[in-house]
Design a protein around this motif. Structure first.
Motif, mmCIF file in Angstrom:
data_model
loop_
_atom_site.group_PDB
_atom_site.id
_atom_site.type_symbol
_atom_site.label_atom_id
_atom_site.label_comp_id
_atom_site.label_asym_id
_atom_site.label_seq_id
_atom_site.Cartn_x
_atom_site.Cartn_y
_atom_site.Cartn_z
ATOM 1 N N ALA A 15 0.828 -1.208 0.000
ATOM 2 C CA ALA A 15 0.000 0.000 0.000
ATOM 3 C C ALA A 15 0.862 1.256 0.000
ATOM 4 N N GLY A 16 1.977 1.234 0.681
ATOM 5 C CA GLY A 16 2.854 2.395 0.733
ATOM 6 C C GLY A 16 3.610 2.646 -0.571
ATOM 7 N N LEU A 17 3.830 1.592 -1.337
ATOM 8 C CA LEU A 17 4.570 1.728 -2.587
ATOM 9 C C LEU A 17 3.686 1.984 -3.801
ATOM 10 N N LEU A 18 2.374 1.895 -3.659
ATOM 11 C CA LEU A 18 1.490 2.046 -4.808
ATOM 12 C C LEU A 18 1.636 3.380 -5.540
ATOM 13 N N PRO A 19 1.713 4.519 -4.854
ATOM 14 C CA PRO A 19 1.865 5.774 -5.595
ATOM 15 C C PRO A 19 3.140 5.818 -6.448
ATOM 16 N N GLU A 20 4.250 5.308 -5.916
ATOM 17 C CA GLU A 20 5.491 5.267 -6.689
ATOM 18 C C GLU A 20 5.373 4.323 -7.867
ATOM 19 N N LEU A 21 4.782 3.175 -7.629
ATOM 20 C CA LEU A 21 4.589 2.191 -8.689
ATOM 21 C C LEU A 21 3.710 2.758 -9.789
ATOM 22 N N ALA A 22 2.642 3.443 -9.418
ATOM 23 C CA ALA A 22 1.747 4.051 -10.400
ATOM 24 C C ALA A 22 2.473 5.109 -11.214
ATOM 25 N N GLY A 23 3.293 5.924 -10.565
ATOM 26 C CA GLY A 23 4.051 6.943 -11.281
ATOM 27 C C GLY A 23 5.038 6.345 -12.263
#
Length: 61
Positions: free
Chosen positions: A34-42
């Motif tokens: 959950a914490g890495l999702l924004p980076e992964l999406a970017g």
């Protein structure tokens, strides 16, 4: 009568320590993803909701 179960620290059976470690690790992996999702999406150039679909489903929900 003496118990034949192996015990760990504090006198708890070994299986209790194994279950506790497994529960901790399953919960930790959920929060890490959950914490890495924004980076992964970017990195992928997609929205966070689409990036969330790329993570494997967990048995805990």
């Amino acid at each position: 009568m003496r118990s034949t179960a192996k015990t760990g620290p504090g006198g708890l059976p070994f299986v209790v320590w194994v279950l506790a470690a497994g529960t901790f690790l399953m919960g930790t992996t959920e929060f890490v993803i959950a914490g890495l999702l924004p980076e992964l999406a970017g990195d992928l150039g997609v929205g966070v909701s689409h990036a969330g679909c790329s993570s494997p489903p967990s048995p805990s929900g």
